[in-house]
Structures are given as structure tokens and as C-alpha cells.
Design an enzyme around this catalytic site. Structure first.
Site, PDB file in Angstrom:
ATOM      1  N   ARG A  47      29.655 -36.299  17.415  1.00  0.00           N
ATOM      2  CA  ARG A  47      28.230 -36.072  17.643  1.00  0.00           C
ATOM      3  C   ARG A  47      27.428 -37.016  16.749  1.00  0.00           C
ATOM      4  O   ARG A  47      27.992 -37.689  15.881  1.00  0.00           O
ATOM      5  CB  ARG A  47      27.856 -34.622  17.362  1.00  0.00           C
ATOM      6  CG  ARG A  47      28.098 -34.202  15.931  1.00  0.00           C
ATOM      7  CD  ARG A  47      27.937 -32.705  15.753  1.00  0.00           C
ATOM      8  NE  ARG A  47      26.531 -32.332  15.719  1.00  0.00           N
ATOM      9  CZ  ARG A  47      26.040 -31.299  15.004  1.00  0.00           C
ATOM     10  NH1 ARG A  47      26.861 -30.550  14.299  1.00  0.00           N
ATOM     11  NH2 ARG A  47      24.770 -31.011  15.009  1.00  0.00           N
ATOM     12  N   HIS A  71      14.420 -33.708  16.469  1.00  0.00           N
ATOM     13  CA  HIS A  71      14.611 -32.859  17.655  1.00  0.00           C
ATOM     14  C   HIS A  71      15.097 -31.475  17.216  1.00  0.00           C
ATOM     15  O   HIS A  71      14.561 -30.454  17.650  1.00  0.00           O
ATOM     16  CB  HIS A  71      15.618 -33.516  18.605  1.00  0.00           C
ATOM     17  CG  HIS A  71      16.182 -32.592  19.647  1.00  0.00           C
ATOM     18  ND1 HIS A  71      15.448 -32.161  20.733  1.00  0.00           N
ATOM     19  CD2 HIS A  71      17.402 -32.017  19.777  1.00  0.00           C
ATOM     20  CE1 HIS A  71      16.206 -31.353  21.477  1.00  0.00           C
ATOM     21  NE2 HIS A  71      17.387 -31.246  20.917  1.00  0.00           N
ATOM     22  N   THR A 126      29.432  -8.716  20.004  1.00  0.00           N
ATOM     23  CA  THR A 126      28.792  -9.521  21.052  1.00  0.00           C
ATOM     24  C   THR A 126      29.350  -9.125  22.413  1.00  0.00           C
ATOM     25  O   THR A 126      28.615  -9.011  23.396  1.00  0.00           O
ATOM     26  CB  THR A 126      29.019 -11.024  20.791  1.00  0.00           C
ATOM     27  OG1 THR A 126      28.718 -11.290  19.420  1.00  0.00           O
ATOM     28  CG2 THR A 126      28.119 -11.872  21.663  1.00  0.00           C
ATOM     29  N   HIS A 164      23.681 -19.785   9.128  1.00  0.00           N
ATOM     30  CA  HIS A 164      24.329 -18.931  10.115  1.00  0.00           C
ATOM     31  C   HIS A 164      23.487 -17.735  10.511  1.00  0.00           C
ATOM     32  O   HIS A 164      23.286 -17.493  11.690  1.00  0.00           O
ATOM     33  CB  HIS A 164      25.764 -18.553   9.780  1.00  0.00           C
ATOM     34  CG  HIS A 164      26.443 -18.149  11.052  1.00  0.00           C
ATOM     35  ND1 HIS A 164      26.895 -19.067  11.967  1.00  0.00           N
ATOM     36  CD2 HIS A 164      26.575 -16.942  11.648  1.00  0.00           C
ATOM     37  CE1 HIS A 164      27.309 -18.434  13.050  1.00  0.00           C
ATOM     38  NE2 HIS A 164      27.131 -17.156  12.886  1.00  0.00           N
ATOM     39  N   TYR A 219      21.338 -16.291  14.398  1.00  0.00           N
ATOM     40  CA  TYR A 219      21.103 -14.945  14.937  1.00  0.00           C
ATOM     41  C   TYR A 219      19.625 -14.604  14.933  1.00  0.00           C
ATOM     42  O   TYR A 219      19.163 -13.816  15.755  1.00  0.00           O
ATOM     43  CB  TYR A 219      21.947 -13.910  14.186  1.00  0.00           C
ATOM     44  CG  TYR A 219      23.399 -14.138  14.506  1.00  0.00           C
ATOM     45  CD1 TYR A 219      23.894 -13.749  15.742  1.00  0.00           C
ATOM     46  CD2 TYR A 219      24.224 -14.845  13.654  1.00  0.00           C
ATOM     47  CE1 TYR A 219      25.197 -14.033  16.099  1.00  0.00           C
ATOM     48  CE2 TYR A 219      25.527 -15.128  14.008  1.00  0.00           C
ATOM     49  CZ  TYR A 219      26.012 -14.725  15.228  1.00  0.00           C
ATOM     50  OH  TYR A 219      27.286 -15.021  15.593  1.00  0.00           O
ATOM     51  N   LYS A 224      27.757  -6.017  23.702  1.00  0.00           N
ATOM     52  CA  LYS A 224      26.441  -6.255  24.311  1.00  0.00           C
ATOM     53  C   LYS A 224      26.591  -6.726  25.758  1.00  0.00           C
ATOM     54  O   LYS A 224      25.932  -6.213  26.660  1.00  0.00           O
ATOM     55  CB  LYS A 224      25.665  -7.299  23.510  1.00  0.00           C
ATOM     56  CG  LYS A 224      25.202  -6.762  22.182  1.00  0.00           C
ATOM     57  CD  LYS A 224      24.150  -7.659  21.594  1.00  0.00           C
ATOM     58  CE  LYS A 224      23.261  -6.890  20.644  1.00  0.00           C
ATOM     59  NZ  LYS A 224      22.317  -6.019  21.302  1.00  0.00           N
ATOM     60  N   HIS A 249      32.413 -21.195   8.301  1.00  0.00           N
ATOM     61  CA  HIS A 249      33.099 -21.721   9.494  1.00  0.00           C
ATOM     62  C   HIS A 249      32.418 -23.004   9.986  1.00  0.00           C
ATOM     63  O   HIS A 249      32.948 -23.673  10.854  1.00  0.00           O
ATOM     64  CB  HIS A 249      33.207 -20.677  10.611  1.00  0.00           C
ATOM     65  CG  HIS A 249      31.913 -20.256  11.217  1.00  0.00           C
ATOM     66  ND1 HIS A 249      31.678 -18.990  11.688  1.00  0.00           N
ATOM     67  CD2 HIS A 249      30.767 -20.928  11.453  1.00  0.00           C
ATOM     68  CE1 HIS A 249      30.457 -18.916  12.176  1.00  0.00           C
ATOM     69  NE2 HIS A 249      29.878 -20.080  12.043  1.00  0.00           N
ATOM     70  N   HIS A 250      31.239 -23.290   9.433  1.00  0.00           N
ATOM     71  CA  HIS A 250      30.615 -24.583   9.734  1.00  0.00           C
ATOM     72  C   HIS A 250      31.228 -25.695   8.888  1.00  0.00           C
ATOM     73  O   HIS A 250      30.833 -26.848   9.010  1.00  0.00           O
ATOM     74  CB  HIS A 250      29.102 -24.521   9.457  1.00  0.00           C
ATOM     75  CG  HIS A 250      28.386 -23.543  10.324  1.00  0.00           C
ATOM     76  ND1 HIS A 250      27.838 -23.885  11.530  1.00  0.00           N
ATOM     77  CD2 HIS A 250      28.123 -22.220  10.174  1.00  0.00           C
ATOM     78  CE1 HIS A 250      27.264 -22.820  12.073  1.00  0.00           C
ATOM     79  NE2 HIS A 250      27.428 -21.798  11.279  1.00  0.00           N
ATOM     80  N   GLU A 298      20.449 -17.765  10.521  1.00  0.00           N
ATOM     81  CA  GLU A 298      19.390 -18.404  11.303  1.00  0.00           C
ATOM     82  C   GLU A 298      19.723 -18.423  12.798  1.00  0.00           C
ATOM     83  O   GLU A 298      18.853 -18.200  13.633  1.00  0.00           O
ATOM     84  CB  GLU A 298      19.158 -19.833  10.779  1.00  0.00           C
ATOM     85  CG  GLU A 298      18.268 -20.703  11.647  1.00  0.00           C
ATOM     86  CD  GLU A 298      16.811 -20.259  11.692  1.00  0.00           C
ATOM     87  OE1 GLU A 298      16.394 -19.522  10.788  1.00  0.00           O
ATOM     88  OE2 GLU A 298      16.116 -20.651  12.644  1.00  0.00           O
ATOM     89  N   SER A 321       5.612 -19.124   6.349  1.00  0.00           N
ATOM     90  CA  SER A 321       5.109 -18.552   7.596  1.00  0.00           C
ATOM     91  C   SER A 321       6.095 -17.529   8.163  1.00  0.00           C
ATOM     92  O   SER A 321       5.714 -16.419   8.544  1.00  0.00           O
ATOM     93  CB  SER A 321       4.860 -19.680   8.595  1.00  0.00           C
ATOM     94  OG  SER A 321       4.811 -19.180   9.900  1.00  0.00           O
ATOM     95  N   SER A 322       7.372 -17.898   8.187  1.00  0.00           N
ATOM     96  CA  SER A 322       8.376 -16.988   8.751  1.00  0.00           C
ATOM     97  C   SER A 322       8.494 -15.714   7.941  1.00  0.00           C
ATOM     98  O   SER A 322       8.610 -14.624   8.497  1.00  0.00           O
ATOM     99  CB  SER A 322       9.751 -17.653   8.768  1.00  0.00           C
ATOM    100  OG  SER A 322       9.762 -18.716   9.654  1.00  0.00           O
ATOM    101  N   TRP A 342      19.465 -32.300  10.775  1.00  0.00           N
ATOM    102  CA  TRP A 342      18.634 -31.142  10.382  1.00  0.00           C
ATOM    103  C   TRP A 342      19.319 -30.344   9.286  1.00  0.00           C
ATOM    104  O   TRP A 342      18.686 -29.573   8.590  1.00  0.00           O
ATOM    105  CB  TRP A 342      18.328 -30.258  11.595  1.00  0.00           C
ATOM    106  CG  TRP A 342      19.373 -29.243  11.934  1.00  0.00           C
ATOM    107  CD1 TRP A 342      20.567 -29.495  12.536  1.00  0.00           C
ATOM    108  CD2 TRP A 342      19.319 -27.828  11.692  1.00  0.00           C
ATOM    109  NE1 TRP A 342      21.263 -28.319  12.688  1.00  0.00           N
ATOM    110  CE2 TRP A 342      20.530 -27.284  12.189  1.00  0.00           C
ATOM    111  CE3 TRP A 342      18.388 -26.954  11.126  1.00  0.00           C
ATOM    112  CZ2 TRP A 342      20.828 -25.929  12.116  1.00  0.00           C
ATOM    113  CZ3 TRP A 342      18.696 -25.602  11.059  1.00  0.00           C
ATOM    114  CH2 TRP A 342      19.898 -25.094  11.545  1.00  0.00           C
ATOM    115  N   ASP A 400      -2.540  -2.539  16.542  1.00  0.00           N
ATOM    116  CA  ASP A 400      -2.416  -3.945  16.183  1.00  0.00           C
ATOM    117  C   ASP A 400      -1.247  -4.066  15.219  1.00  0.00           C
ATOM    118  O   ASP A 400      -0.548  -3.086  14.963  1.00  0.00           O
ATOM    119  CB  ASP A 400      -3.722  -4.449  15.526  1.00  0.00           C
ATOM    120  CG  ASP A 400      -3.872  -5.966  15.685  1.00  0.00           C
ATOM    121  OD1 ASP A 400      -2.975  -6.696  15.239  1.00  0.00           O
ATOM    122  OD2 ASP A 400      -4.878  -6.412  16.270  1.00  0.00           O
ATOM    123  N   SER A 443      17.668  -7.050  27.127  1.00  0.00           N
ATOM    124  CA  SER A 443      17.901  -5.608  27.221  1.00  0.00           C
ATOM    125  C   SER A 443      16.693  -4.875  27.779  1.00  0.00           C
ATOM    126  O   SER A 443      16.814  -3.720  28.199  1.00  0.00           O
ATOM    127  CB  SER A 443      18.251  -5.038  25.842  1.00  0.00           C
ATOM    128  OG  SER A 443      19.352  -5.726  25.302  1.00  0.00           O
TER     129      SER A 443
END
Lengths: 531, 281
Positions: A456, A83, A334, A259, A263, A337, A308-309, A261, A175-176, A148, A112, A274
Site C-alpha cells: 500500500r 485523504h 460482531t 483501534h 469502533y 450482531k 495487531h496493527h 477509533e 471537539s470530539s 495518517w 435539546d 439496528s
């Protein structure tokens, strides 16, 4: 009017060079057109969203009540792992890349993307990568079940699926990276005359910064998973303590990717919001430059907060303090924003079409996710929150009513431009209200579950968690069903409906509204002048 | 003071929400982190409520302004949109104020962290080893060591379609055969490691959560002020039965603990046969 001028000019050009789309399957297989590729990315992302969503339904069905009713714990773990991988790499990222493909050339006045063949390739890798990833579910031993995050040594217990998982991730990474390079090159080289960097729409800015993040961190993930591969098959011991390796090193590598990722998933969403809020507030975006600087600051900070993870892995105090303080710092840009979006709305003349509704829900609910993020930054408190449903609630708040709502807002906002038809506003609003109500029923109780002590990634739980889990599951089923309505609205709009004007909305800003709806096959063959 | 008010508001609002679904079961609806029974857990709870309070206060202001704007500044009320798009003063204010709030938060958080990590002067040390899927406790000051596994009743009830209602099992999934036993008021140092994959030892009431990692020895500590039984779970995904390796800690009065120690050293659990037998399970 100037819009009409540009339009006829472009058509005129097309007539001469006959660059229309090829017919049938070839159009999609061999296309180098940014709109076709953007469309394919978006459809692919929707398919993956429903696939990952179906897995979430399995998870919520098993968690509906205590005791195991439907699946074995091992399969449950495969579901949570797949998932996440599918939603992160298959749904959210391709959706934002699809929007980038469609909108960036149009927004900067380019014909293009800069590297159209690579664009084709970066899309067509994805269906193969995900077919391979999904095929692991029917392999002996099943799909990957180590989460994951793929932490060793547990991930090394995966059966034959492990190399397929790793190669699928390599392909997604390729790809990315190609997509990101294409976006950087396009933005740097293909802007219309007069379109200076600080005149670019914010969606283009956020994607430019996101693209740099992608180029910087996807290779790190690729390196990390390659080390897993060699540990498993070639006798290395990068992460094996028995051979002098270090299992915690993988976590550092993973989160150094992981991390930024998050963002990568949320910055384009900021860009979309925006664009939309000024249109429906009928007022220019407040604090454009500070938005750009805030985006850049967030991107920079995202590189120095990863551990921090990992507050519970046993880092030295100095390390924990550093990562706690740097993480708290993210609240500042943040906050800027959020304040800017609200100031944009302030004293505007707002209307509440579906894109605006989704954007407003985004500001509310993403901010709630931001608050729980700030709570998680407090290291001593994180010892209690870590790896509980509080974390699950936090990241789903920033990803679902955060990133996914922004993507849906963007789809409703630009769908009339893409198809030339207005979507069904009533159904759009029904979809919005169902999604918003159910997403909160789904995720808000998970805060309480986590605080009360539910870890979890467990398939079954102690009976005191039963009530909130049942509410959460009901919300989950409702949210899943609501998305079928979204598919219906999109298909209905693509098939026909009230014709959209070129401007679509009241007074939208940006070059995309100067083109016809739908735009010509080649966006701007003659670059528009930006004053 | 403001903490208790917040707390009450919080619970009341949720009780209201909850009552729509299950009016009878309100007492069971734990909404918040437990205060716990150690000095550290109380401090962590205080930090949690403080940061929650700060977030709720900011949310009220920010969402308040937004809601006012949504009601007042709408086209249907016939307003003409203003065209301002910049204010250096406002932007400085809303950069500086959050920074000040964050610094104010960072100080108690750092103090709390330093306290959590201070494992010096322990009264006793227990080595905790994570296995797939049970815990092992070794009392380093005594010749005691045993495995701690999910109890039989839960283990039977948790099978797929076991036919046993989890609600009929006392402490479903949160009971073990041999709990960790410690004396009240003693500073217990834990040395955590793992034999196979990552695990994490977590008891919410003690505010201890620390990863058990193969090849590493992590340190944690707690000093329980109140005798009782405290329950937690493995908090790091460790494979198929990750959800089925609870942590149970019995905090006993000193004399009860001493009696328990004597009992352990003379016979039963810690004897080599018994350890071997547990190993086979």
C-alpha cells in the site's frame, strides 16, 4: 392519536416562549439548537466527504496505469495522508456526531442536548481545524506525507506543516471530546420518565458507548502527537532512538487510540442499522439485550487488540499470541450482531426502500470486511497481508460500504423527518445501486492486488498489478460520480417534494416518529411518558 | 482436497469476471498469495487458505440465510410479519459455535507463529539496513557488504512522464543493481535495522516481512528450497521514494554461491572504493 397530541402540545409551548430560530447567519453562528447543530455537522461532513473524495480521485487517477503520469511521489503521499485524515476525522466522525445531535434528544424524549453552548463550540471548532489542516497543502514543503498514522521518524521530515497538522488534530480532539461529553450527559440526565437504559433505542446505546470510547482515547492521541511536537521543536527524544527514545512506542500509543477509533466510526453505524432493519422488516429488533452486550464487549475488546496493527514490528511471541487471540475474539460479538440483524429480517414482511437497501448492503459488505479482518488477525498470515492492498481493501470495506453506507442509510431514513419532505425514491435507488456496484468494483480487486504482493501507499507499481488497478480506478471514478447524485437527492428533498407524514414509514418504532415532520424547533418541551 | 476445489472455484469465478475486461491477459492475473519456496511460506499459505475457506463457508451459510429471507419474507408476497424478538437457545448457539471455530483456528495459527519466530541454528547471518531509499546488506560471516538500489532502467522509466512505457522495462520497479545472494537450503538469519526512518523488508515468496527500525535490531529468517530470483518491496511507508526500493534475492546453488563469494571478496562490489561510490549515488 398520541402523536398528534404531543405535536400540538409542543407547538403550544413554542407559541408562549418564542424560542424560534434567529434569522440569517446569526442562526447558524450562535445556535444552541441540537437540530441546527446536527444539520451543520452533517453538511460539514458532506463537504469533507467530497474533499477527501477528490483526493481519492487523484490517487486512483495516478494508479490507473503503471508509471507516473500526473503527480510526483511526494504529492501522492500527501494525498493518501490527507485523504485518510479528512475521511476519518472530517467525514465519518462528524457525520455520526451530526446524526447523534439530531436524533438522540428526539429518541430519548429530551428538548435539546444537555450542554447546548458547548455543542455549538464543539461544532464550530471543526471548520477552523480543517481549514488549518487543508492549508498545509499550500505551505512550503507541502502537507504532511507520512501517512495518517504519523509514524516517527518519517513524520519528523514534514516541513512547516507539522505543527499545523498537530494543532489541527488537537482541535479535532477537543471537539470530539466535548461532543462525547455532551452525549453522555444528555443520555444520562435527559431521558424521558420511564425511558430506562434498557429501553433506549439501539442508536442511543451505541452512541453512549462510542462517547465513552472517545473520551478514553482522544486524549491518548493528543498526548502522542504532542510528544511528536516536543521531539521536533523542544529537544525531547521520546521517539528518537539516538536520544534513548523509542520509535515503536509511538505506534503503541497511536494504535491504543487507533483501534478504538475504528469502533468509534462503526458502532454508531451498527446503531443506525439496528433502527432501520426492524422498521422495514415490520418486526421488532431481534435480541435487543444481546445487541447492547455485544456492543459493550466490542468496545471493551477494542482496548486490548491494538498491537495487531503492528505484528511486523518485532514483538515477543507472547505479545503476538495475546493480540492474535484477543483480536479473533472480536469476531464473536460482531457475529452476534450480524446474526441478530438477519434474525430480525427472518419471517418479517420486508420492503426495500432506499434506507433498507443501504442497510442490507451494509450487512453483506461489512461482513466481508469482517471476514478479511479475521484473516488479518492470524499473525503468521498477517506477515504476508500487512501493509499491502489486502489491508486497504479490508478497511475500506468496513468503512465505505460499512460506516458510510450506514450513514447514508440513516440520512435517507430520517431525511423526511428532518425536512418534512419525502426524498425522490427512484433517484435514491439509482444512487444505491450505483454506489453498491461501483464500491465493489473499486475495492474487491484490491484484495487480489494485496495477495499478489502490491504494497500500500505506493504511487507506482510493477506491471503485473496493472489490470486490477485499472478496474479499481474505474470503480473509484464511478463511486465518486455516484455521490454527486446523493448531493442532488438531498438538496432536492430539502427544497421540497411530497409532504412526509409524522410516521413517514409503515410502522416505525421510536419517539422520533411521534413528532411532526419536520419536528418543532424544540423537540420535547414536555417529556413524553414511556410505558 | 477441499482446498484445491475452493482454489479452482475461486479462480474460475474470477477468470470469468476478468475475461469481460481483458481476455488475452488472463495468465498474468495473480489472484492469490504465492505459495512461496520455503517451509514457512508453504505453511503460511496453508493457514491463509484455511482461514479463507472457513470465512467462505461461514459466508455461504450466513449470506444464504439472508438471501432466502430477502426472497421469501417480503411484504409484496403478502406475508404477515412474525413478532418474535428473542431466543436464548439460538443466541447461545451462535455464540458458542464461533468460539469453537476460533479455537480450532487459533491452534494452527499459534504453531505457525512459533515456527516463524524460531531464528535459532542459522547457517549464515546477513544484516539488512534500510535507507531512504535503498537497502544495504552486510554478510556478517564474511567481509562483504553492499547497497542494493533500484536498477537504472526502472529508475529512468518511473520519472513523471518519462516517455518510457513501464511495460517495456523488464521487471519494472522490481529489479536492483546488487541483489542479496544466498545459497539454496541454508537457513539465513536476517538482522534488520534502519538508518533513517522505518522500512520493512518483504519478499512474498519467502514469507518474510519484518520492519527495519532505527535503534532496533529485528530478527527474521528464511530457508529457500528452490534456487531462483525472488522479488519484493519495502512495505513500510518511508517517504517520497517508498515505492522505489525493491528487494531482490538470488538463491543460488551451493557451488554458484561459493563462486560468488570468492568473486565478492577478491574485488568489485565490496571494495571500499566501490562502497564509497555507491554511497554517492
Amino acid at each position: 392519536m398520541s402523536q398528534v397530541d404531543t405535536h400540538s402540545h409542543t407547538d403550544h409551548h413554542d407559541d408562549h416562549h418564542d424560542h424560534g430560530p434567529a434569522k440569517g447567519l446569526k442562526r447558524w453562528l450562535f445556535t444552541t439548537n441540537h437540530k441546527d447543530i446536527g444539520t451543520m455537522y452533517l453538511i460539514f461532513s458532506l463537504v469533507m466527504f467530497m474533499t477527501g473524495g477528490a483526493m481519492a480521485m487523484v490517487i486512483r487517477a495516478e494508479l490507473f496505469q503503471p508509471g507516473l503520469q500526473l503527480v510526483e511521489p511526494g504529492f501522492f503521499n500527501q494525498m493518501t495522508t490527507m485523504h485518510a485524515l479528512i475521511m476519518v476525522f472530517g467525514a465519518v466522525m462528524p457525520a455520526t456526531v451530526g446524526l447523534a445531535n439530531w436524533m438522540i434528544p428526539i429518541m430519548i424524549g429530551a428538548p435539546d442536548m444537555a450542554l447546548p453552548r458547548m455543542n455549538n463550540w464543539s461544532f464550530w471548532i471543526l471548520p477552523f481545524a480543517f481549514t488549518m489542516l487543508l492549508s498545509t497543502l499550500i505551505m512550503p514543503g507541502g502537507g504532511p506525507a507520512g501517512g495518517w498514522t504519523m509514524y516517527p521518524p518519517l513524520i519528523q521530515q514534514t516541513g512547516v506543516a507539522l505543527p499545523f497538522l498537530i494543532f489541527a488534530i488537537h482541535m479535532m480532539g477537543v471537539s470530539s471530546i466535548m461532543g462525547a461529553i455532551n452525549i453522555v450527559v444528555t443520555i444520562m440526565n435527559m431521558r424521558a420518565p420511564g425511558m430506562t437504559l434498557l429501553k433506549m433505542p439501539l442508536f442511543v446505546w451505541t452512541w453512549l458507548i462510542t462517547a465513552y470510547l472517545l473520551v478514553a482515547v482522544m486524549p491518548v492521541l493528543a498526548g502522542g502527537v504532542t510528544m511528536l511536537l516536543t521531539d521536533q521543536y523542544f529537544g525531547t527524544t521520546f521517539f528518537n532512538a539516538a536520544g534513548g527514545g523509542d520509535p515503536v512506542m509511538f505506534q503503541h500509543i497511536f494504535w491504543f487510540f487507533g483501534h478504538p477509533e475504528v469502533y468509534i466510526m462503526i458502532l454508531p453505524a451498527f446503531g443506525i442499522i439496528s433502527e432501520i432493519i426492524p422498521t422495514f422488516s415490520r418486526k421488532p429488533l431481534f435480541g435487543y439485550e444481546s445487541m447492547v452486550y455485544a456492543t459493550a464487549s466490542i468496545a471493551f475488546l477494542s482496548f486490548i487488540v491494538w498491537a495487531h496493527h503492528m505484528f511486523t514490528v518485532g514483538m515477543p511471541i507472547a505479545g503476538q499470541l495475546f493480540f492474535m487471540f484477543s483480536t479473533m475474539m472480536i469476531a464473536v460479538p460482531t457475529g452476534v450482531k450480524v446474526f441478530n440483524w438477519i434474525s430480525t429480517m427472518w419471517r418479517g414482511a420486508m420492503t426495500f426502500e432506499t434506507p433498507m437497501l443501504f442497510s442490507l448492503a451494509f450487512v453483506f459488505l461489512f461482513t466481508i470486511g469482517g471476514f478479511s479482518g479475521l484473516m488479518l488477525a492470524i499473525a503468521p498470515a498477517d506477515f504476508q497481508y500487512h501493509d499491502t492492498y489486502f489491508v486497504v481493501a479490508h478497511f475500506h470495506y468496513v468503512l465505505v460500504p460499512g460506516a458510510v453506507f450506514a450513514i447514508m442509510a440513516g440520512v435517507y431514513y430520517w431525511l423526511p423527518k428532518w425536512t418534512g419532505n419525502m426524498y425522490d425514491e427512484t433517484l435514491g435507488k439509482v444512487h444505491f445501486w450505483m454506489s453498491t456496484i461501483f464500491v465493489n468494483v473499486l475495492f474487491f480487486p484490491q484484495h487480489f492486488l494485496g495477495l499478489a504482493g502490491m504494497p500500500r501507499r505506493i504511487p507506482d507499481y510493477a506491471t503485473q498489478f496493472a489490470d486490477f488497478n485499472m478496474i479499481s480506478s474505474i470503480g473509484g471514478f464511478g463511486f465518486g460520480l455516484s455521490q454527486l447524485l446523493f448531493i442532488y437527492v438531498v438538496i432536492k428533498c430539502a427544497k421540497g417534494g411530497v409532504k412526509a407524514t409524522d410516521k413517514v414509514w409503515d410502522e416505525p418504532r421510536g419517539l422520533e416518529w411521534t413528532l411532526s415532520s419536520p419536528p418543532p424547533y424544540h423537540s420535547f418541551s414536555v417529556a413524553p411518558e414511556i410505558k | 482436497m477441499s482446498r484445491t476445489i475452493l482454489n479452482r472455484l475461486h479462480s474460475a469465478a474470477l477468470a470469468l469476471f476478468a475475461s469481460a475486461f481483458a481476455p488475452a491477459a488472463l495468465a498474468d492475473w495473480a489472484l492469490n498469495m504465492p505459495v512461496g519456496v520455503t517451509e514457512v511460506s508453504k505453511e503460511v499459505y496453508g493457514l491463509h487458505m484455511l482461514i479463507l475457506g472457513v470465512c467462505v463457508a461461514i459466508a455461504i451459510v450466513v449470506f444464504g440465510v439472508m438471501i432466502v429471507s430477502i426472497f421469501l419474507h417480503r411484504k409484496s408476497r403478502g406475508v404477515e410479519p412474525a413478532q418474535f424478538y428473542h431466543s436464548t437457545k439460538a443466541e447461545i448457539i451462535w455464540t458458542v459455535i464461533p468460539i469453537i471455530i476460533l479455537i480450532a483456528m487459533a491452534v494452527p495459527a499459534a504453531e505457525g507463529l512459533i515456527k516463524v519466530e524460531d531464528t535459532r541454528n542459522a547457517d549464515m547471518t546477513v544484516k539488512v539496513t534500510g535507507y531512504q531509499w535503498r537497502w544495504r546488506y552486510d554478510y556478517l560471516d564474511h567481509d562483504i557488504g553492499f547497497y542494493s538500489t533500484l536498477d537504472r532502467e526502472s529508475n529512468q522509466a518511473r520519472r513523471v512522464n518519462s516517455g518510457t512505457d513501464p511495460f517495456s522495462v523488464e521487471n519494472y520497479l522490481l529489479e536492483v543493481d546488487h541483489p542479496l545472494v544466498v545459497p539454496v537450503g541454508a537457513k539465513v538469519r536476517l538482522l534488520l535495522t534502519a538508518a533513517d526512518v522505518l522500512h520493512a523488508w518483504w519478499v512474498p515468496d519467502l514469507a518474510v516481512k519484518k520492519d527495519a527500525i532505527p535503534g532496533y535490531i529485528n530478527e527474521a529468517w528464511f530457508k529457500a528450497d528452490v534456487p531462483g530470483i525472488y522479488r519484493g518491496q519495502c512495505a513500510e511507508l518511508c517517504g517520497r521514494d517508498h515505492g522505489f526500493m525493491p528487494v531482490v534475492v538470488h538463491v543460488l546453488e551451493r557451488d554458484e554461491y561459493d563462486a560468488w563469494l570468492v568473486e565478492q571478496t577478491t574485488d568489485k562490489v565490496a571494495s571500499p572504493e566501490n562502497v564509497a561510490a555507491t554511497r554517492k549515488l
